[in-house]
Design a protein around this motif. Structure first.
Motif, PDB file in Angstrom:
ATOM      1  N   SER A  60       0.826  -1.200   0.000  1.00 46.11           N
ATOM      2  CA  SER A  60       0.000   0.000   0.000  1.00 46.11           C
ATOM      3  C   SER A  60       0.864   1.256   0.000  1.00 46.11           C
ATOM      4  N   VAL A  61       0.456   2.250  -0.788  1.00 46.35           N
ATOM      5  CA  VAL A  61       1.176   3.523  -0.785  1.00 46.35           C
ATOM      6  C   VAL A  61       1.103   4.170   0.596  1.00 46.35           C
ATOM      7  N   ALA A  62       0.023   3.920   1.332  1.00 50.22           N
ATOM      8  CA  ALA A  62      -0.088   4.467   2.686  1.00 50.22           C
ATOM      9  C   ALA A  62       1.004   3.919   3.598  1.00 50.22           C
ATOM     10  N   ARG A  63       1.319   2.642   3.424  1.00 49.41           N
ATOM     11  CA  ARG A  63       2.369   2.029   4.243  1.00 49.41           C
ATOM     12  C   ARG A  63       3.748   2.589   3.894  1.00 49.41           C
ATOM     13  N   ILE A  64       3.955   2.879   2.617  1.00 50.62           N
ATOM     14  CA  ILE A  64       5.228   3.449   2.185  1.00 50.62           C
ATOM     15  C   ILE A  64       5.454   4.825   2.807  1.00 50.62           C
ATOM     16  N   LEU A  65       4.390   5.626   2.877  1.00 45.20           N
ATOM     17  CA  LEU A  65       4.511   7.011   3.329  1.00 45.20           C
ATOM     18  C   LEU A  65       4.323   7.177   4.837  1.00 45.20           C
ATOM     19  N   GLU A  66       3.686   6.230   5.480  1.00 42.85           N
ATOM     20  CA  GLU A  66       3.273   6.378   6.875  1.00 42.85           C
ATOM     21  C   GLU A  66       4.447   6.647   7.813  1.00 42.85           C
ATOM     22  N   GLY A  67       4.292   7.688   8.610  1.00 43.91           N
ATOM     23  CA  GLY A  67       5.263   7.994   9.655  1.00 43.91           C
ATOM     24  C   GLY A  67       6.588   8.519   9.159  1.00 43.91           C
ATOM     25  N   LYS A  68       6.658   8.898   7.902  1.00 44.63           N
ATOM     26  CA  LYS A  68       7.923   9.361   7.324  1.00 44.63           C
ATOM     27  C   LYS A  68       7.731  10.717   6.659  1.00 44.63           C
ATOM     28  N   ARG A  69       8.835  11.419   6.484  1.00 45.68           N
ATOM     29  CA  ARG A  69       8.816  12.617   5.650  1.00 45.68           C
ATOM     30  C   ARG A  69       9.401  12.260   4.293  1.00 45.68           C
ATOM     31  N   THR A  70       8.628  12.500   3.268  1.00 45.88           N
ATOM     32  CA  THR A  70       9.065  12.279   1.895  1.00 45.88           C
ATOM     33  C   THR A  70       9.219  13.641   1.237  1.00 45.88           C
ATOM     34  N   HIS A  71      10.402  13.938   0.781  1.00 44.07           N
ATOM     35  CA  HIS A  71      10.632  15.242   0.164  1.00 44.07           C
ATOM     36  C   HIS A  71      10.051  15.316  -1.249  1.00 44.07           C
ATOM     37  N   PHE A  72      10.114  14.196  -1.981  1.00 47.93           N
ATOM     38  CA  PHE A  72       9.624  14.195  -3.361  1.00 47.93           C
ATOM     39  C   PHE A  72       9.003  12.833  -3.633  1.00 47.93           C
ATOM     40  N   LEU A  73       7.722  12.828  -3.987  1.00 49.82           N
ATOM     41  CA  LEU A  73       7.005  11.602  -4.324  1.00 49.82           C
ATOM     42  C   LEU A  73       6.616  11.652  -5.792  1.00 49.82           C
ATOM     43  N   LYS A  74       7.090  10.685  -6.558  1.00 49.55           N
ATOM     44  CA  LYS A  74       6.729  10.574  -7.980  1.00 49.55           C
ATOM     45  C   LYS A  74       5.850   9.349  -8.165  1.00 49.55           C
ATOM     46  N   ILE A  75       4.693   9.539  -8.797  1.00 46.46           N
ATOM     47  CA  ILE A  75       3.764   8.443  -9.067  1.00 46.46           C
ATOM     48  C   ILE A  75       3.526   8.380 -10.564  1.00 46.46           C
ATOM     49  N   ASP A  76       3.919   7.278 -11.172  1.00 45.86           N
ATOM     50  CA  ASP A  76       3.715   7.092 -12.610  1.00 45.86           C
ATOM     51  C   ASP A  76       3.630   5.597 -12.885  1.00 45.86           C
ATOM     52  N   ILE A  77       2.430   5.036 -12.732  1.00 45.98           N
ATOM     53  CA  ILE A  77       2.260   3.597 -12.937  1.00 45.98           C
ATOM     54  C   ILE A  77       1.364   3.297 -14.130  1.00 45.98           C
ATOM     55  N   ASP A  78       0.913   4.332 -14.828  1.00 51.36           N
ATOM     56  CA  ASP A  78       0.092   4.159 -16.025  1.00 51.36           C
ATOM     57  C   ASP A  78      -1.149   3.316 -15.775  1.00 51.36           C
ATOM     58  N   SER A  79      -1.721   3.430 -14.588  1.00 51.87           N
ATOM     59  CA  SER A  79      -2.989   2.741 -14.325  1.00 51.87           C
ATOM     60  C   SER A  79      -3.743   3.496 -13.232  1.00 51.87           C
ATOM     61  N   ASP A  80      -3.504   3.147 -11.968  1.00 49.34           N
ATOM     62  CA  ASP A  80      -4.272   3.720 -10.855  1.00 49.34           C
ATOM     63  C   ASP A  80      -3.545   4.903 -10.213  1.00 49.34           C
TER      64      ASP A  80
END
Length: 206
Positions: free
Chosen positions: A116-136
């Motif tokens: 889950s993307v929520a698990r990847i981001l949870e509790g962390k600071r992400t300076h730059f998030l790139k999303i490009d999966i050509d679907s969802d």
């Protein structure tokens, strides 16, 4: 590989360079990192990279890049999903995913774990998030926006591919909601203090 098929997306390089060149040690999360060209660029700028790509056709190249750039480049072969439920696997076919110039079209894919993307981001600071999966892509943005709004995640900048004039086969052409998401998320992000920009990649009518 062949004439007129390379998609360099210079605007993506420009955004990554502009936002990370003075941010040594920043975290760059690349969901749908393909062969890793943007992730490697971010790492060259001094970012700590987490690269997520499910397709087997890019696995060996990404593993080699991760080996060359360790420990600041981490690659996981997983399918990042918008649902909070990420147990189990996702079955992929050779025809799935992005295949520029038909590279790797016939590579066997098989099952990959879901995350889950929520698990990847949870509790962390992400300076730059790139999303490009050509679907969802829009669905991932929706989940990320929920996490940010609830305080479960902190993301400085997001670059998300949301639209295309060539997605009629997915039922998304002329649809109000972008790629499985909710167009209101762009308004919600502005309410949270983000500036929202539209970039035209001049690539496949994106």
């Amino acid at each position: 590989v062949e004439a007129d098929c390379f998609e360099p997306e210079p605007e993506t390089f420009e955004a990554i360079t502009s936002l990370l060149m003075h941010c040594n040690g920043c975290t760059f999360v690349d969901i749908g990192c393909n062969m890793g060209i943007f992730s490697a660029h971010a790492a060259a700028l001094g970012a700590r990279v987490r690269c997520f790509e499910p397709m087997a056709r890019y696995r060996d190249a990404l593993r080699q890049t991760a080996a060359d750039l360790r420990p600041d480049f981490q690659f996981e072969q997983v399918a990042v999903v918008s649902s909070d439920e990420d147990s189990g696997t996702l079955a992929l076919k050779p025809s799935d995913g992005y295949k520029p110039c038909n590279v790797g079209r016939d590579v066997p894919q098989g099952d990959v774990p879901k995350l889950s993307v929520a698990r990847i981001l949870e509790g962390k600071r992400t300076h730059f998030l790139k999303i490009d999966i050509d679907s969802d892509d829009g669905g991932l943005l929706h989940t990320a926006t929920n996490a940010i709004e609830s305080g479960a995640a902190a993301v400085d900048t997001m670059l998300v591919e949301l639209g295309s004039g060539k997605l009629a086969h997915l039922g998304w052409q002329n649809k109000r909601n972008p790629r499985g998401g909710d167009v209101h998320d762009l308004w919600r992000l502005q309410q949270l203090g983000y500036d929202v920009y539209r970039m035209n990649e001049h690539t496949n009518m994106e």
